[in-house]
Enzyme design. Structure first.
Site, PDB file in Angstrom:
ATOM      1  N   TYR A 136       1.021  -1.143  -0.022  1.00  0.00           N
ATOM      2  CA  TYR A 136       0.106  -0.014   0.119  1.00  0.00           C
ATOM      3  C   TYR A 136       0.877   1.147   0.088  1.00  0.00           C
ATOM      4  CZ  TYR A 136      -3.809   2.981   1.812  1.00  0.00           C
ATOM      5  OH  TYR A 136      -4.625   4.155   1.841  1.00  0.00           O
ATOM      6  N   HIS A 188     -11.279  -1.671   8.073  1.00  0.00           N
ATOM      7  CA  HIS A 188     -11.185  -0.430   8.945  1.00  0.00           C
ATOM      8  C   HIS A 188     -12.083  -0.584   9.975  1.00  0.00           C
ATOM      9  CE1 HIS A 188      -9.492   1.099   5.270  1.00  0.00           C
ATOM     10  NE2 HIS A 188      -8.579   1.869   6.206  1.00  0.00           N
ATOM     11  N   ASP A 222      -8.028  14.353   8.938  1.00  0.00           N
ATOM     12  CA  ASP A 222      -7.909  12.937   9.530  1.00  0.00           C
ATOM     13  C   ASP A 222      -9.258  12.263  10.233  1.00  0.00           C
ATOM     14  OD1 ASP A 222      -7.109  10.566  10.885  1.00  0.00           O
ATOM     15  OD2 ASP A 222      -6.275  11.806  12.324  1.00  0.00           O
ATOM     16  N   HIS A 245      -9.596   9.163  11.111  1.00  0.00           N
ATOM     17  CA  HIS A 245      -9.398   8.098  12.122  1.00  0.00           C
ATOM     18  C   HIS A 245      -9.763   8.662  13.696  1.00  0.00           C
ATOM     19  CE1 HIS A 245      -7.097   6.545   8.832  1.00  0.00           C
ATOM     20  NE2 HIS A 245      -7.296   5.359   9.178  1.00  0.00           N
TER      21      HIS A 245
END
Length: 674
Positions: free
Chosen positions: A29, A184, A551, A553
């Site tokens: 990745y 995820h 972001d 996350h």
């Protein structure tokens, strides 16, 4: 004298063994800085034996912003490659023949756009779109639950996914237009049961949406089902993870046969790629991550009947920062050793007939079916998102996981057990052990973007965008208009803004408010400290938890918000994607005692600096700021020098101790002010 024999090139031993299975697609990745530098990295990895590409896009691209948008500041090129227009995409794949490449693109909300750019790039190479092979992740449902790169509300987002599927099965038949991504979900705390259940209800929601769009005749629907793929996670409990993959395959077989009536067994196959768990990678003793990655990989390659079609592995040092090309090479070599040096691919499924494996698989299936039933009773995946049910369950699971690590119930070597050891000669503790993206990258990208805008045909751009808006309003498939936009020179932000004008934007529920927390003796002691300081302040300690930039996350921020609440603090948490100005305004309006910022994208220095500057200008520069994220030591020192009170990184796993630190920071700030 013996006759001379012309020697043939020596073939690898694995090619001479009959009946040996072909290895999975071997990927890394990758993507960073600029399209040019990422292209160089791709060529290098392909030359070293990588057999497919997996493109990482930066956060502005993932969330549909151009590189010069206010929210893109500090985020350009940090976690992936910026792609603002067709010129960037052409540079990204320069010299890489797309008719011979299998390309995976981790892109979701703007997947239709990035695929349009890819098709336009291929056609510029002279490659027919029907020859393209690869995958767009295009899983928007999990974005509301984990990564947070959604743009539009759930229903129109599902429409875009369905449009991509309806277009590709006819025009790009070798393409996987949607990759149901449970990876995820596990990173957000999902248990194996939740990963199974949430991913499968996600797939059902997408396929039902395709049917509802009416673009695919019933006779062609099996082709659509046959192109749906999955992207999963594999954690360290590799027996359970392998059983999870067998359960996935069996449950997908049942769903495709009995719910959708797919007769062809090949079109019912559970086809999946994998990246193994990054959540469990440790900053402490990071060299141990090599063993973790290997064990997690075995979970998805050992069982032949549930073997991954493609594998990409994180690098050993991803808990420290952006891995270097050498680190990615090491992960690539791990795959090659397992595929070509071991005898793994020479046997049938070695787990068939095992009573232990069969029992574990059945237990996982039954628990997952029960969870799927609860979601179905709510009205399906979209309804469960809007009610915050799935998000709340993930937050709670992550709370339990972290509590188990804090208490020692779950052992993590080098973190809460066997912590004594020699310093790692691999990491050295300095910036040289990771790759850093220079701030000049963003300036250069913005300059190229402005130059692109200045040289294109503005009338063609205007006409293409008008047709895109018309197609969207008229409920037509957006892919043809999007491809025309790509060829006309439309930018990523312009494409997204055109759809925003029709669909609007969306802020997903955080799942924090109703999440059930944890309690223990240490937490009770911290509550008493919160009470004592609150009495001195004259009111309850109030903490603002903010995520500046793009972001998405949010796991860490959510855990901090819930633990602060459980410790007795008043918590302000508005979710993801906030500008520094909005965070400063919230701190001012809410009269908070401390601001906690969470940034995992690498943009911490500039974003935190903007928040600190804004707070000083607003007259609240005395309110302490604490920061958490993947922050190298040199950057941590920079932040402390700029005025940050505390910096926390993945090694700081004890949330209760962090809360005690925050209370002390607030108390000291009050004493200094007094």
């Amino acid at each position: 004298m013996y006759p001379r024999i012309r020697q043939q090139p020596c073939e690898p031993p694995h090619m001479t063994i009959p009946n040996r299975d072909k290895p999975w697609l071997i990927r890394t990745y990758a993507g960073h800085s600029t399209a040019e530098k990422s292209n160089e990295l791709y060529r290098t990895n392909l030359a070293r034996g990588q057999t497919g590409l997996s493109v990482a896009f930066d956060l502005p691209t993932q969330t549909g912003y151009d590189s010069d948008h206010v929210l893109a500041k500090g985020e350009v090129g940090k976690v992936g490659v910026p792609i603002s227009h067709l010129g960037d995409m052409r540079t990204l794949f320069d010299g890489i023949p797309l008719d011979r490449m299998n390309t995976s693109m981790t892109i979701n909300a703007p997947a239709a756009w990035l695929l349009s750019l890819y098709i336009a790039t291929a056609e510029a190479q002279g490659v027919e779109r029907s020859k393209l092979q690869g995958t767009t992740q295009n899983d928007i449902i999990k974005e509301y639950l984990s990564r947070g790169t959604y743009i539009f509300p759930p229903e129109p987002s599902l429409r875009l996914t369905a449009d991509t599927i309806g277009f590709t099965y006819r025009e790009v038949p070798k393409w996987n237009p949607m990759n149901v991504c449970s990876y995820h979900l596990q990173e957000a705390g999902a248990t194996p049961v939740q990963e199974l259940a949430f991913a499968l209800v996600n797939a059902i929601a997408v396929l039902d949406a395709v049917k509802a769009r009416g673009q695919v005749p019933d006779a062609d629907f099996p082709k659509v089902v046959g192109r749906i793929s999955f992207f999963v996670n594999a954690g360290i409990r590799f027996i359970t993870e392998m059983c999870k993959m067998r359960a996935f395959a069996e449950m997908w077989e049942d769903i495709t046969l009995n719910r959708y009536g797919i007769a062809d067994p090949k079109q019912r196959l559970f086809r999946y790629g994998v990246q193994v768990n990054s959540l469990g990678l440790t900053e402490q003793q990071p060299e141990n991550n090599v063993y973790r990655i290997l064990l997690e990989m075995l979970a998805v390659v050992m069982s032949k009947n549930a073997r991954a079609r493609s594998v990409q592995l994180p690098a050993w040092n991803e808990a420290l920062g952006l891995p270097r090309p050498w680190d990615q090479q090491w992960s690539l070599r791990l795959q090659q050793i397992v595929a070509f040096e071991t005898d793994l691919l020479e046997y049938g499924d070695i787990f068939d007939g095992s009573k232990e494996i069969a029992a574990r698989v059945e237990a996982l299936k039954q628990e997952a079916l029960a969870e799927m039933g609860r979601i179905a009773d709510m009205g399906g995946a979209v309804a469960a998102i809007e009610a915050a049910y799935m998000k709340q369950r993930l937050v709670e699971s992550n709370l339990k996981r972290l509590a188990a690590i804090e208490s020692g119930e779950q052992t993590v070597v080098g973190v809460n057990a066997y912590t004594e050891g020699a310093a790692s000669p691999l990491s050295g503790g300095g910036q040289e052990s990771i790759m850093t993206v220079d701030e000049s990258v963003e300036r250069g990208q913005v300059e190229r973007l402005n130059a692109w805008r200045a040289t294109r045909d503005k009338a063609a751009v205007k006409a293409a965008l008008a047709e895109l808006v018309a197609a969207t309003k008229e409920d037509r498939n957006v892919m043809p208009a999007s491809i025309d936009c790509a060829k006309a020179g439309v930018t990523t932000g312009e494409w997204t803004d055109a759809l925003r004008s029709v669909f609007g934007e969306y802020r997903a529920p955080t799942g924090v408010a109703r999440a059930a927390g944890v309690t223990d003796g240490r937490l009770e002691a911290t509550r008493r400290e919160v009470d004592a300081v609150s009495r001195r302040l004259g009111r309850r300690i109030k903490m603002l938890v903010g995520k500046p930039g793009l972001d998405g996350h949010s796991n860490g921020a959510e855990q901090i918000a819930v633990r602060a609440r459980d410790c007795g603090m008043e918590v302000v948490y508005e979710g993801i994607r906030l500008t520094p100005e909005r965070i400063v305004n919230a701190a001012l309006e809410e009269s908070v005692h401390v601001v906690g910022l969470s940034i995992l994208s690498g943009g911490h220095v500039s974003l935190v600096g903007d928040v600190l500057k804004g707070m000083r200008e607003a007259g609240i520069g005395d309110v302490p700021v604490v920061v958490g994220g993947i922050i190298p030591p040199a950057d941590a020192a920079t932040l402390i020098a700029a005025g940050v009170a505390r910096v926390y990184t993945p090694k700081d796993f004890d949330l209760t101790q962090i809360m005690r630190d925050v209370v002390a920071v607030v108390d000291n700030a009050w004493k200094e002010a007094a």
